[in-house]
Motif scaffolding. Sequence first.
Motif, PDB file in Angstrom:
ATOM      1  N   THR A  10       0.844  -1.195   0.000  1.00  0.00           N
ATOM      2  CA  THR A  10       0.000   0.000   0.000  1.00  0.00           C
ATOM      3  C   THR A  10       0.882   1.248   0.000  1.00  0.00           C
ATOM      4  O   THR A  10       2.098   1.156   0.152  1.00  0.00           O
ATOM      5  N   THR A  11       0.244   2.395  -0.179  1.00  0.00           N
ATOM      6  CA  THR A  11       0.973   3.659  -0.040  1.00  0.00           C
ATOM      7  C   THR A  11       0.193   4.549   0.916  1.00  0.00           C
ATOM      8  O   THR A  11      -1.017   4.399   1.055  1.00  0.00           O
ATOM      9  N   ALA A  12       0.886   5.458   1.592  1.00  0.00           N
ATOM     10  CA  ALA A  12       0.200   6.430   2.451  1.00  0.00           C
ATOM     11  C   ALA A  12       0.804   7.806   2.214  1.00  0.00           C
ATOM     12  O   ALA A  12       2.001   7.936   1.939  1.00  0.00           O
ATOM     13  N   PRO A  13      -0.041   8.830   2.300  1.00  0.00           N
ATOM     14  CA  PRO A  13       0.409  10.200   2.024  1.00  0.00           C
ATOM     15  C   PRO A  13       0.944  10.922   3.252  1.00  0.00           C
ATOM     16  O   PRO A  13       0.756  10.484   4.385  1.00  0.00           O
ATOM     17  N   VAL A  14       1.564  12.062   2.979  1.00  0.00           N
ATOM     18  CA  VAL A  14       2.073  12.964   4.020  1.00  0.00           C
ATOM     19  C   VAL A  14       0.947  13.924   4.405  1.00  0.00           C
ATOM     20  O   VAL A  14       0.132  14.295   3.567  1.00  0.00           O
ATOM     21  N   ASN A  15       0.884  14.304   5.682  1.00  0.00           N
ATOM     22  CA  ASN A  15      -0.054  15.375   6.051  1.00  0.00           C
ATOM     23  C   ASN A  15       0.733  16.478   6.744  1.00  0.00           C
ATOM     24  O   ASN A  15       1.728  16.205   7.414  1.00  0.00           O
ATOM     25  N   ILE A  16       0.296  17.709   6.552  1.00  0.00           N
ATOM     26  CA  ILE A  16       0.958  18.852   7.199  1.00  0.00           C
ATOM     27  C   ILE A  16      -0.080  19.574   8.049  1.00  0.00           C
ATOM     28  O   ILE A  16      -1.101  20.053   7.529  1.00  0.00           O
ATOM     29  N   ALA A  17       0.199  19.643   9.359  1.00  0.00           N
ATOM     30  CA  ALA A  17      -0.782  20.214  10.286  1.00  0.00           C
ATOM     31  C   ALA A  17      -0.901  21.722  10.123  1.00  0.00           C
ATOM     32  O   ALA A  17       0.090  22.423   9.918  1.00  0.00           O
ATOM     33  N   HIS A  49       5.705   3.918   0.516  1.00  0.00           N
ATOM     34  CA  HIS A  49       5.202   2.677  -0.083  1.00  0.00           C
ATOM     35  C   HIS A  49       5.640   1.542   0.824  1.00  0.00           C
ATOM     36  O   HIS A  49       6.825   1.438   1.169  1.00  0.00           O
ATOM     37  N   THR A  50       4.688   0.729   1.257  1.00  0.00           N
ATOM     38  CA  THR A  50       5.025  -0.335   2.213  1.00  0.00           C
ATOM     39  C   THR A  50       4.446  -1.678   1.794  1.00  0.00           C
ATOM     40  O   THR A  50       3.287  -1.759   1.379  1.00  0.00           O
ATOM     41  N   THR A  51       5.273  -2.702   1.919  1.00  0.00           N
ATOM     42  CA  THR A  51       4.802  -4.068   1.699  1.00  0.00           C
ATOM     43  C   THR A  51       4.882  -4.806   3.023  1.00  0.00           C
ATOM     44  O   THR A  51       5.925  -4.777   3.690  1.00  0.00           O
ATOM     45  N   ALA A 129       1.179   3.909   6.541  1.00  0.00           N
ATOM     46  CA  ALA A 129       1.358   2.861   5.527  1.00  0.00           C
ATOM     47  C   ALA A 129       1.585   1.502   6.180  1.00  0.00           C
ATOM     48  O   ALA A 129       1.049   0.483   5.727  1.00  0.00           O
ATOM     49  N   LEU A 130       2.352   1.484   7.271  1.00  0.00           N
ATOM     50  CA  LEU A 130       2.628   0.210   7.967  1.00  0.00           C
ATOM     51  C   LEU A 130       1.311  -0.411   8.470  1.00  0.00           C
ATOM     52  O   LEU A 130       1.035  -1.598   8.247  1.00  0.00           O
ATOM     53  N   VAL A 131       0.499   0.427   9.106  1.00  0.00           N
ATOM     54  CA  VAL A 131      -0.756  -0.084   9.675  1.00  0.00           C
ATOM     55  C   VAL A 131      -1.706  -0.547   8.569  1.00  0.00           C
ATOM     56  O   VAL A 131      -2.294  -1.627   8.644  1.00  0.00           O
ATOM     57  N   ARG A 132      -1.815   0.260   7.511  1.00  0.00           N
ATOM     58  CA  ARG A 132      -2.748  -0.135   6.447  1.00  0.00           C
ATOM     59  C   ARG A 132      -2.250  -1.381   5.707  1.00  0.00           C
ATOM     60  O   ARG A 132      -3.041  -2.253   5.348  1.00  0.00           O
ATOM     61  N   ALA A 133      -0.933  -1.479   5.496  1.00  0.00           N
ATOM     62  CA  ALA A 133      -0.403  -2.647   4.778  1.00  0.00           C
ATOM     63  C   ALA A 133      -0.691  -3.925   5.572  1.00  0.00           C
ATOM     64  O   ALA A 133      -1.129  -4.938   4.997  1.00  0.00           O
TER      65      ALA A 133
END
Length: 350
Positions: A10-17, A49-51, A129-133
């Motif tokens: 999966t991939t996960a995006p960056v967020n900026i507070a 990107h995490t597998t 990404a780790l959690v979603r993967a």
Amino acid sequence: MPDTIYQSSTTAPVNIAVVKYWGKRDPKLNLPTNSSISVTLSQADLRTHTTAACSSKFTEDTLEINSKLQDVSGVRTQACFRELRSLRSALESADSSLLKLSTLPLRIVSENNFPTAAGLASSAAGFAALVRAIANLYELPASPTELSRIARQGSGSACRSLFGGYVAWQMGEKDDGSDSVAVEVAPASHWPTMRALVLVASAAQKDVSSTSGMQTTVATSGLFPHRAKVVVPAAMAKMERAILEKDFATFADVTMRESNSFHSVCSDTQPPIFYLNSTSHAAIRVVEGINKVAGKAIAAYTFDAGPNAVIYFEEENKDSVAGTVQALLGGLDGWKGKTFETQDTTKLDQ
Ligand code: PMV
């Protein structure tokens, strides 16, 4: 199947507070002293990107980030593994036809396409990404908000990277952290003209990690209780309204005051923490100048735990904002500017 490798990517995006998280009321569970709001940037450019794989062939749990083996024994990584395994194990107990994946060692391989630990929220995208993967590998029927509760335990700001668009992390009240989760304030499509110019002033690792910085601030800053109890609750209410009403002037005012308030409590920490450098200060002055010439706020700066600037603006003001910043700061050593769109949750892996 004894030697089979089961895997999911999966991939996960960056967020900026734009309303900052700074302070833990429970360092073990990563429960914050205040709520926060962020904007998720397009993962077309900035992403992890995490597998996640599991197999009886593996001898132990491993985590690799940018080809470097990490220590997985830390409480944060362990908390994420434990929570996800226990959800999978509950599914396996309820349905005996399911493979017993929860008992197999995990191998996590993660790749960031931006500087790690340089104030560009790498831990946020990383833990999201780790959690979603792993959740995908385990086929957990968990919503982004449920997964945010787990990602929060890896890195607080990671809980907000489970959503696209405009995201609030509600601090919650409970001691077990079950109500300290992320929710969507509005999808990216609600305000699609929002842009973020990221100026990388330094790709070096930050001096003071956010975890140790926060703890010292909570313990030593006299300004901090006022920020947590008075300043941030007012900023949260104003920011949610500004986003829902697409009121850029208020969005900008709250964003810049929040960044300044956060860096003020950092300087009020003993010993003081300085994340900004002279190039960051130059960016603040340029944004002030742009807004003065425009006669209203058309640009908003914000800085996390590092010197890199993120400048929010609307697409219609691209030339006046990104063009001017580039023209004035482009020549300075070490500055690289790039504009990003916001990310829609519907286009994220669910
Ligand atoms: O999630 P952490 O522990 O890396 O802390 C992030 C803190 C800030 O980036 C400075 C603010 C925020 O809300 O993202």
